[in-house]
Scaffold this motif. Structure first.
Motif, PDB file in Angstrom:
ATOM      1  N   LYS A   1       1.733   6.177   2.095  1.00 58.19           N
ATOM      2  CA  LYS A   1       1.858   4.753   2.445  1.00 58.19           C
ATOM      3  C   LYS A   1       1.696   4.455   3.938  1.00 58.19           C
TER       4      LYS A   1
ATOM      5  N   ARG B   1      -0.789   3.138   5.307  1.00 57.53           N
ATOM      6  CA  ARG B   1      -1.497   1.869   5.489  1.00 57.53           C
ATOM      7  C   ARG B   1      -0.556   0.661   5.472  1.00 57.53           C
ATOM      8  N   THR B   2       0.699   0.872   5.087  1.00 56.31           N
ATOM      9  CA  THR B   2       1.653  -0.243   5.139  1.00 56.31           C
ATOM     10  C   THR B   2       2.070  -0.573   6.558  1.00 56.31           C
TER      11      THR B   2
ATOM     12  N   SER C   1       8.235   4.878  -1.117  1.00 53.76           N
ATOM     13  CA  SER C   1       7.550   5.796  -2.028  1.00 53.76           C
ATOM     14  C   SER C   1       8.474   6.272  -3.139  1.00 53.76           C
TER      15      SER C   1
ATOM     16  N   ASP D   1       2.652   5.070  -7.456  1.00 54.62           N
ATOM     17  CA  ASP D   1       2.868   3.840  -6.675  1.00 54.62           C
ATOM     18  C   ASP D   1       2.507   2.606  -7.489  1.00 54.62           C
TER      19      ASP D   1
ATOM     20  N   ASP E   1      -1.610  -0.877  -7.648  1.00 53.57           N
ATOM     21  CA  ASP E   1      -0.965   0.206  -6.915  1.00 53.57           C
ATOM     22  C   ASP E   1      -0.710  -0.269  -5.490  1.00 53.57           C
TER      23      ASP E   1
ATOM     24  N   ASP F   1      -0.462   0.145  -1.743  1.00 47.56           N
ATOM     25  CA  ASP F   1      -0.868   0.912  -0.569  1.00 47.56           C
ATOM     26  C   ASP F   1      -0.688   0.139   0.729  1.00 47.56           C
ATOM     27  N   THR F   2      -0.526  -1.180   0.637  1.00 51.17           N
ATOM     28  CA  THR F   2      -0.436  -2.033   1.819  1.00 51.17           C
ATOM     29  C   THR F   2       0.698  -3.032   1.649  1.00 51.17           C
TER      30      THR F   2
ATOM     31  N   HIS G   1      -4.296   5.849   8.097  1.00 54.07           N
ATOM     32  CA  HIS G   1      -4.719   5.497   6.751  1.00 54.07           C
ATOM     33  C   HIS G   1      -4.401   6.620   5.801  1.00 54.07           C
ATOM     34  N   GLU G   2      -4.182   6.233   4.524  1.00 56.58           N
ATOM     35  CA  GLU G   2      -3.936   7.227   3.489  1.00 56.58           C
ATOM     36  C   GLU G   2      -5.250   7.942   3.177  1.00 56.58           C
TER      37      GLU G   2
END
Length: 286
Positions: free
Chosen positions: A78, A80-81, A92, A165, A237, A239-240, A285-286
Motif C-alpha cells: 500500500k 501508493r496510499t 493491510s 485488499d 481492490d 491501492d490508493t 509505488h506498489e
C-alpha cells in the motif's frame, strides 16, 4: 467522531503445524520429509495447515473450494496510499481480516489458506491457516509454491485465489463466482483499475496466476470474465486513498471501516488525498 463498528465473533479453524503435515505427507507418499535446513525455518510453531480430511469450517462439505489469499510483505504494501509505514500495516491487516471473514462466511468454501513470505502476517492472524513461502519470486511464485504444497492433501479440490485488499467483498458474490466456475472454464473477476481480484478454477491444475499491472488482460487469455455477475465492491481492490474512499461509499468491512476511523475518517483522508495531488502524488509505488 463515529463509533467503531462491533466485530463479529471469530470462526475457529482446526489446524496443526506445517512441519508435521509436511513430514507426514512425505512418509505417506514416499517422498522426503523436510531437510534439516527446512526444519529450522521460523514457522513450525505458528504457521499452520488444516488437518487432512477434517472440515475446518464446520459442517460444510469437504468437496468444497480451497481459497488461497496471497499477502505481500507488509513493508511493501500500500505504498501508493501515501500513508506512513504503521498506517499501511494497520490498513493491510484490517483488509486481510475482512477478506478472511467474508471468505469463511461463503457457503461453498471448505478451506482457507493465507500464503505469504512475511512472518508478521502469519503472527498477526495466529488462528488462521498460513503457509510461509520462500518469497524468492514474488506474489505469483508464492501462490504457485503454496498451491503445489497444499494440493498433496485433497489434490482435486477446486481452488481459487482472492486478493487480500478487497474489504468490500461479500460472501454471496464470492459464492456466485465459485458456482459459475463449477464444471466450467476458470473464472476471473477483474478489478476497476484493470487488475484481478478473484480467480477460480474447478480443475485446480488450471489455476495459473499472472498478477501485476494490467493482469486482467493477461488472465482473460485463460479465464472468462464474470465481473458483470457481481457487485462493484468485489472489484474494488484498495491501492490508493481514492479507492479507500470509494470503498467507504460502497461499504467497507467492519475492520477496515474501523481502521478508516482511526486514520481520521473520510474527511481527513480527502484532505490528505488533495494534498498528495497538489504535491504530485506519493513518490513510491506498489
Amino acid at each position: 467522531m463515529p463509533r467503531p463498528i462491533p466485530l463479529p465473533p471469530p470462526v475457529t479453524t482446526i489446524t496443526r503445524p506445517v512441519s508435521s503435515m509436511q513430514s507426514t505427507l512425505g512418509r505417506d507418499l514416499g517422498r522426503r520429509g523436510p531437510t534439516e535446513e527446512e526444519s529450522l525455518r521460523p514457522h513450525p510453531r505458528r504457521a499452520h495447515h488444516p488437518v487432512p480430511l477434517v472440515n475446518c469450517l464446520g459442517s460444510r462439505p469437504m468437496s468444497g473450494w480451497r481459497i488461497l489469499i496471497p499477502v505481500k510483505q507488509l513493508k511493501l504494501a500500500k505504498t501508493r496510499t501515501g500513508l506512513n509505514a504503521d498506517e499501511r500495516k494497520s490498513l493491510s491487516l484490517a483488509m486481510l481480516r475482512d477478506v478472511l471473514a467474508a471468505v469463511k462466511q461463503t457457503r461453498e468454501v471448505a478451506e482457507v489458506i493465507i500464503c505469504t513470505s512475511d512472518p508478521q502476517v502469519r503472527d498477526a492472524c495466529p488462528e488462521d491457516t498460513s503457509w510461509l513461502t520462500s518469497g524468492r519470486g514474488g506474489l505469483n511464485s508464492d501462490i504457485a509454491e503454496t498451491l503445489a504444497a497444499v494440493s498433496m492433501d485433497a489434490p482435486g479440490r477446486p481452488s481459487a485465489v482472492v486478493v487480500a485488499d478487497l474489504p468490500c467483498l461479500r460472501p454471496d458474490d464470492l459464492g456466485t463466482v465459485l458456482s459459475l466456475a463449477v464444471r466450467q472454464p476458470p473464472d476471473l473477476v477483474s478489478s476497476c483499475d484493470g487488475g484481478t481480484t478473484i480467480l477460480a478454477a474447478w480443475q485446480p491444475h488450471r489455476l495459473k496466476t499472472q498478477f501485476g499491472e494490467g493482469s486482467a488482460r493477461e488472465h482473460t487469455r485463460c479465464y472468462r470474465d464474470v465481473s458483470s455477475h457481481i457487485g462493484i465492491g468485489n472489484r474494488l481492490d484498495i491501492d490508493t486513498l481514492e479507492a479507500l474512499l470509494q470503498g467507504h461509499l460502497v461499504g467497507l468491512g467492519p475492520r477496515t471501516q474501523n481502521c478508516l476511523i482511526s486514520l481520521g475518517g473520510p474527511h481527513r483522508l480527502m484532505d490528505r488525498r488533495e494534498h498528495q495531488r497538489l504535491a504530485g502524488g506519493p513518490k513510491s509505488h506498489e
